[in-house]
Scaffold this motif. Sequence first.
Motif, PDB file in Angstrom:
ATOM      1  N   ASP A  74       3.708  31.213  -4.998  1.00 48.97           N
ATOM      2  CA  ASP A  74       5.136  31.416  -4.707  1.00 48.97           C
ATOM      3  C   ASP A  74       5.362  32.678  -3.876  1.00 48.97           C
ATOM      4  N   MET A  75       4.585  32.799  -2.809  1.00 51.83           N
ATOM      5  CA  MET A  75       4.716  33.957  -1.934  1.00 51.83           C
ATOM      6  C   MET A  75       5.475  33.589  -0.663  1.00 51.83           C
ATOM      7  N   LYS A  76       6.316  34.516  -0.251  1.00 53.52           N
ATOM      8  CA  LYS A  76       7.098  34.312   0.968  1.00 53.52           C
ATOM      9  C   LYS A  76       6.670  35.269   2.078  1.00 53.52           C
ATOM     10  N   TYR A  77       6.030  36.386   1.697  1.00 53.83           N
ATOM     11  CA  TYR A  77       5.661  37.407   2.673  1.00 53.83           C
ATOM     12  C   TYR A  77       4.166  37.727   2.582  1.00 53.83           C
ATOM     13  N   LEU A  78       3.546  37.962   3.738  1.00 51.54           N
ATOM     14  CA  LEU A  78       2.196  38.487   3.811  1.00 51.54           C
ATOM     15  C   LEU A  78       2.215  39.725   4.701  1.00 51.54           C
ATOM     16  N   PHE A  79       1.474  40.759   4.285  1.00 53.33           N
ATOM     17  CA  PHE A  79       1.347  41.977   5.075  1.00 53.33           C
ATOM     18  C   PHE A  79      -0.110  42.111   5.524  1.00 53.33           C
ATOM     19  N   PRO A  80      -0.500  41.457   6.628  1.00 57.00           N
ATOM     20  CA  PRO A  80      -1.872  41.629   7.125  1.00 57.00           C
ATOM     21  C   PRO A  80      -2.040  43.020   7.728  1.00 57.00           C
ATOM     22  N   TYR A  81      -3.094  43.718   7.285  1.00 53.23           N
ATOM     23  CA  TYR A  81      -3.351  45.055   7.819  1.00 53.23           C
ATOM     24  C   TYR A  81      -3.747  44.928   9.288  1.00 53.23           C
ATOM     25  N   ALA A 104      -1.933  30.445  14.453  1.00 53.02           N
ATOM     26  CA  ALA A 104      -2.662  29.475  13.634  1.00 53.02           C
ATOM     27  C   ALA A 104      -2.046  29.353  12.248  1.00 53.02           C
ATOM     28  N   TYR A 105      -1.657  30.479  11.679  1.00 50.81           N
ATOM     29  CA  TYR A 105      -1.069  30.435  10.337  1.00 50.81           C
ATOM     30  C   TYR A 105       0.284  29.723  10.363  1.00 50.81           C
ATOM     31  N   LYS A 106       1.103  30.015  11.349  1.00 49.63           N
ATOM     32  CA  LYS A 106       2.429  29.402  11.440  1.00 49.63           C
ATOM     33  C   LYS A 106       2.348  27.881  11.599  1.00 49.63           C
ATOM     34  N   GLN A 107       1.241  27.393  12.142  1.00 44.48           N
ATOM     35  CA  GLN A 107       1.087  25.943  12.287  1.00 44.48           C
ATOM     36  C   GLN A 107       0.974  25.253  10.929  1.00 44.48           C
ATOM     37  N   VAL A 108       0.335  25.920   9.968  1.00 46.48           N
ATOM     38  CA  VAL A 108       0.136  25.301   8.653  1.00 46.48           C
ATOM     39  C   VAL A 108       1.173  25.746   7.633  1.00 46.48           C
ATOM     40  N   ASN A 109       1.812  26.895   7.867  1.00 45.61           N
ATOM     41  CA  ASN A 109       2.803  27.382   6.900  1.00 45.61           C
ATOM     42  C   ASN A 109       3.854  28.237   7.602  1.00 45.61           C
ATOM     43  N   PRO A 110       4.788  27.596   8.282  1.00 45.17           N
ATOM     44  CA  PRO A 110       5.801  28.356   9.028  1.00 45.17           C
ATOM     45  C   PRO A 110       6.817  29.056   8.130  1.00 45.17           C
ATOM     46  N   GLN A 111       6.828  28.738   6.827  1.00 44.87           N
ATOM     47  CA  GLN A 111       7.803  29.350   5.917  1.00 44.87           C
ATOM     48  C   GLN A 111       7.462  30.807   5.575  1.00 44.87           C
ATOM     49  N   THR A 112       6.196  31.170   5.677  1.00 47.84           N
ATOM     50  CA  THR A 112       5.783  32.530   5.332  1.00 47.84           C
ATOM     51  C   THR A 112       6.220  33.525   6.405  1.00 47.84           C
ATOM     52  N   LYS A 113       6.746  34.657   5.967  1.00 46.10           N
ATOM     53  CA  LYS A 113       7.062  35.749   6.881  1.00 46.10           C
ATOM     54  C   LYS A 113       5.838  36.657   6.999  1.00 46.10           C
ATOM     55  N   LEU A 114       5.335  36.825   8.213  1.00 48.48           N
ATOM     56  CA  LEU A 114       4.169  37.659   8.469  1.00 48.48           C
ATOM     57  C   LEU A 114       4.626  38.998   9.047  1.00 48.48           C
ATOM     58  N   LEU A 115       4.399  40.075   8.303  1.00 51.14           N
ATOM     59  CA  LEU A 115       4.830  41.405   8.720  1.00 51.14           C
ATOM     60  C   LEU A 115       3.597  42.268   8.970  1.00 51.14           C
TER      61      LEU A 115
END
Length: 327
Positions: A74-81, A104-115
Amino acid sequence: MRFINRATWHRTARIGTILVIAGLLIRWSWTSRDISDPVCKLKTNAAWVSVDWTSRPIDVARIGQLSSDVRNRDMKYLFPYVSYLKRDGTFSKSYDHAGEFVAAYKQVNPQTKLLAWIGLPITNTTRSEMAGWVDLSDAATRRKITTFVADLVHQANFDGVHLNAEPISGGNTDFLTLLEEIRQTIGAGKMISVAGHHWALDALAMFPTADWTSSYYRTVAEQVDQVVVMAYDSQLTSPALYRLWMREQVKHIAESVAATDAGLLIGISVSQEQTESHHPSAETLVDGLAGLCAGVASELGLVKGVAVYADWEFSSADWQVWREWQH
């Protein structure tokens, strides 16, 4: 009939008062290890993730697994270093594949916010043991940071930036200036997220080593879209005290940012690294969640989720605790 003399009566009264106060303190401080309260099933969670995602060529299978883990937790955000500002004034070249990863990530899971998680080791003469080299009072340094952030976020198509500036003492106005300048350069359509420090009473604002007070938390939250509290490294060795500490951190920080539009996430460590400030036997996931739940119960709706530090240390035992918490 024998009467108790006055000295004995006063002594007895004092002992009784002390016992009553001690009982009240124990009752106030006790924080259950229970994580089953329905109001604590937060569904807007996050995780700090490894630099490997943006510094190496993409692996479609691994990205698919990451996306699956994100959905299951149930995660909505990822913080890739992504990078940090080095001592020589340049940003580390650890983001060569950032755009590929985001796409590539947005293709499989566009709901996640990548910061994009960016580190800023801040100079701080009052805490020499933690002192870095990034001087935010210098306009040229701030300009270098804002330019890098804006270029990276837009070129790699991140949803925003997650700034991890340490150590930032409560009341640091240069940090507030940096946030204003990033807002101007990054644009309204991109998120600004910051890693928040430990909470301290406003009365401690006069001390230069104090953590973020309620008023400083409020001021920061007014300038950003999200505050992610680094609610670990408490230096505590007792799980019970860590639950109490977490409860009070959550309650007071939630109250501090309540009047703002910033989303509030509480960071909990799953790291097994033993340091002076982090004791894995005390700062466990279940005890962090228990303290969180106790704080959330009194501040309903103000805490949006949990941020896991760090995803690369999330174990099978942690996953069992997480499932118990969520389901």
